[in-house]
Design a protein around this motif. Sequence first.
Motif, PDB file in Angstrom:
ATOM      1  N   LEU A 249       0.821  -1.203   0.000  1.00 32.67           N
ATOM      2  CA  LEU A 249       0.000   0.000   0.000  1.00 32.67           C
ATOM      3  C   LEU A 249       0.862   1.263   0.000  1.00 32.67           C
ATOM      4  N   SER A 250       2.009   1.187   0.643  1.00 30.94           N
ATOM      5  CA  SER A 250       2.916   2.330   0.657  1.00 30.94           C
ATOM      6  C   SER A 250       3.438   2.613  -0.750  1.00 30.94           C
ATOM      7  N   VAL A 251       3.790   1.547  -1.491  1.00 31.44           N
ATOM      8  CA  VAL A 251       4.278   1.707  -2.863  1.00 31.44           C
ATOM      9  C   VAL A 251       3.165   2.258  -3.751  1.00 31.44           C
ATOM     10  N   PHE A 252       1.966   1.704  -3.596  1.00 35.58           N
ATOM     11  CA  PHE A 252       0.833   2.168  -4.404  1.00 35.58           C
ATOM     12  C   PHE A 252       0.552   3.640  -4.119  1.00 35.58           C
ATOM     13  N   ASN A 253       0.661   4.003  -2.872  1.00 39.21           N
ATOM     14  CA  ASN A 253       0.446   5.399  -2.463  1.00 39.21           C
ATOM     15  C   ASN A 253       1.430   6.327  -3.170  1.00 39.21           C
ATOM     16  N   GLU A 254       2.683   5.891  -3.224  1.00 36.99           N
ATOM     17  CA  GLU A 254       3.714   6.683  -3.905  1.00 36.99           C
ATOM     18  C   GLU A 254       3.391   6.831  -5.392  1.00 36.99           C
ATOM     19  N   MET A 255       2.988   5.730  -6.009  1.00 39.78           N
ATOM     20  CA  MET A 255       2.702   5.739  -7.445  1.00 39.78           C
ATOM     21  C   MET A 255       1.478   6.611  -7.749  1.00 39.78           C
ATOM     22  N   LEU A 256       0.513   6.569  -6.856  1.00 35.40           N
ATOM     23  CA  LEU A 256      -0.694   7.372  -7.034  1.00 35.40           C
ATOM     24  C   LEU A 256      -0.365   8.861  -6.961  1.00 35.40           C
ATOM     25  N   GLU A 257       0.491   9.215  -6.004  1.00 37.72           N
ATOM     26  CA  GLU A 257       0.881  10.618  -5.848  1.00 37.72           C
ATOM     27  C   GLU A 257       1.658  11.108  -7.066  1.00 37.72           C
ATOM     28  N   ARG A 258       2.491  10.200  -7.642  1.00 36.98           N
ATOM     29  CA  ARG A 258       3.314  10.583  -8.800  1.00 36.98           C
ATOM     30  C   ARG A 258       2.556  10.481 -10.126  1.00 36.98           C
TER      31      ARG A 258
END
Length: 855
Positions: A249-258
């Motif tokens: 979820l942390s990785v997905f969060n980063e990708m969503l923000e970018r």
Amino acid sequence: MALSRIIKANQILFKSTKLIPPNSSLLHSCKSPLFFPSNQRRPICAKHRNDNFLSSDQINISNAFISILIKHPFSPNNPELNNLVPLLTHKIVEFVLNNLKNWRLAQQFFTWVSSLPGYKHNIYTYNAMASILSRARQNAQLKALALDVVDSNCTMNPGALGFFIRCLGSVGLVDEANNLFDQVKRIGLCVPNSYSYNCLLEALSKSNLIDLVETRLKEMRNLGLEFDKYTLTPVLQVYCIAGQFDKALSVFNEMLERRWVDEHVLSILVVAFSKWGEVDKAIELIDRMEERGMRLNEKTFYVLINGFVRESRMDKALCLFDKIRKLGFCRSVSLFDVMIGGLCKNNEREKALSLYSEMKELGIDPDFGILTKLISSFSEEEEEMDRLLQQCWEYVGSQPKNLLFNSVLEGLVRNGSIDTACNLIQSVMGNNRNGGSVLVKYFLNEKEVVTLNTNSFTSVINGLLGAGKVDMALSLFREMVQFGCNPTLSHYNDLIDALCKLNRLEESYELLRQMKEMGLEPTHFTHNCIFGCLCRLEDVEGAVELVRKMRFYGHEPWIKYSTLLVKNLCKHEKAVEACKFLTDMAQEGFLPDIITYSAAINGLIKIKSVDKGLELFQEICARGYCPDVISYNILIKALCKAKRVAEAEGLLNDMMLKGLVPSEVTYNYLIDGWCKNGEIDRAMLCLSKMFGKEREANVITYATLVDGLCNFGRPDDALKLWDEMGRKGCIPNRIVYHTLVNGLCKCGRSSAALVHFNEMKEKEMRPDSYIYIALISAFLSDTNLPCVLDMLKEMVDVGNLPDPLDKNFPIIRGAICKLLEDAKTSFSIKHLIAEGKIPDVSLLEGAEGRHKPSI
């Protein structure tokens, strides 16, 4: 951490505002990262260099090579090939390889070219060969090629390295990909860039190598390489596969923000949600992403629907099916098959019928599998069964009608209509023309009679056995044989098993005889069903005789049945017979295990043959058995009970020499033994040994020692032990409180006993009558009559006053007499007698008028 809490903490799915960036340092790129914009496509490494366009002459030469290679079996001495050798270049070799359809021919050409004087393959020809071998799944040759590219000191650019890595990863050669990456770096054949690392991460993620993925990410960060969408996508995938929710979820969060989340990334997380059992979150994520203009592809929808059906989450499967409708995806017969099958399994028949109607409206013809699933989900009494049969009867041919009949039988059995299934099969056999009502008109059609086969009978027989109708199952089985259907080994095994569970041994043997006449050999399961029955019936001779037959077939009797027989014999004080059975079993070559022997030892002890139990124990040790802690505990308990505690302690030392760790139960037996033997100091020493072996004393340990210390007039030591018990976190229960209060009373410490008695009540532990008796006795000894009166009143209030015939009643009678004699307490006691709450002791003694109450 619960997934819902992680989601809430990361705020990744449910808010349109800026999302929280990930905490993992692995996800941070260099100090001044230059990320790819959201609309940039993944760079694809070409197999050719930038100047890879061939001239017309080069194309003609390449085609000449291809023509020669295709028309004639490959030969390195072919003069036509050799004439073209001076014209060979890397570009021509690469072009030829890419246009050969046969991997073997391509490899022969590749090997031949590499042997030519003055020629050396470059990375583009290696990549062309790697691509061919990976597509053909030729892993051994691809491994050899990876070694060769390093041994040849072939230099390469980062894109070419990435391409070779992807070829290796696509066929699962992840170790080879990782090793190749390290070797070219170490030798200096290539300086990898972000693309090279991304290709390696993709390969590593497919094999769930989380540690390596994280190591490579750290390398990228340390080298100052940029992270992009294609860096984090395999990282997300590997965390999802491993079930590491917070990291994923942390990785997905980063990708969503970018703004790197696309349909592929979305699919990875949605499929992971469904695997984690968070189907609601998966659906919600789909909805949120659709609001952002993203949607799953058709394949992902199908994967999710299949997953939800497997988990019996038909509500979510239907939700996705509805989305497929709205998105205009093709609804295939296979998708309807999955959905209708899941609904039938879930007993949601109306919804299944609704989908069936939708199929017909769309012009999709239901296949035979869908029809059988629908029909088998309805019971015979339902009109829908009739309607479905009517609709599909002309749709299927004669052979499928037999399968349809079997499906109807299976459906009736599954829905509990076993009697209807029996009547239907009897009707088709011609034994019962009225059975099956609605169904008979289809399956007894004069033009086309259904042919019964073994499968027709199997489902009904199994249904009868499952319902406990063994006699009906046997009857149908015999009719099946008479009808000409050959019984299977499974039929015999199931029937023998059912009969044996009912201890119908003779009938089981009869079926075994018939089975052999049919040419069917009994299996391991067959023999053990009968062996289990013999053991339950305690038929020792029959069990041993069957074991001899089993040895002939190479079948081993199940230990659980041997143990059962030994336990049953010992329970009926037939331990000697049990030991003989074990000896016979050993002579037949089937050695019982230590659990079975322990049961026999315990049986011998129970008939007061401790020495016989010890003798058997020593005998099995001599045979090489390694007794477990339970075996030792059985003997230690028996020896302690027989007041042979020194021998029991010898066994404790023996078990520790053999590497066994004594349990709390072991020490408790010894402590109890020493206490009852009058050696309280030895018992306390045993407690010290227990702590030394890191065994935690339990309430039984402390209760035994407290009782022992009080019995030997050491109440202060008992109270110290009580305090130690609290410090070690062992919470006293009602039994330990009883033991302490009773012990303190016996030692004349009535005040301390009363303190712990009140403490016990505060903890809502109800005292037994004998504790009240002990306190009353102690207070009488101290001539503390007010306390005696309080205890007596409390006994009356809680209903614990013993009956006059009880062995403890004389103490109560003595207390009443004392209280009547004392001026301070006589009025209260007379009042209780007058109310009938306590007996008039004068009447019980037959002394009329003595202590007669007057109020």
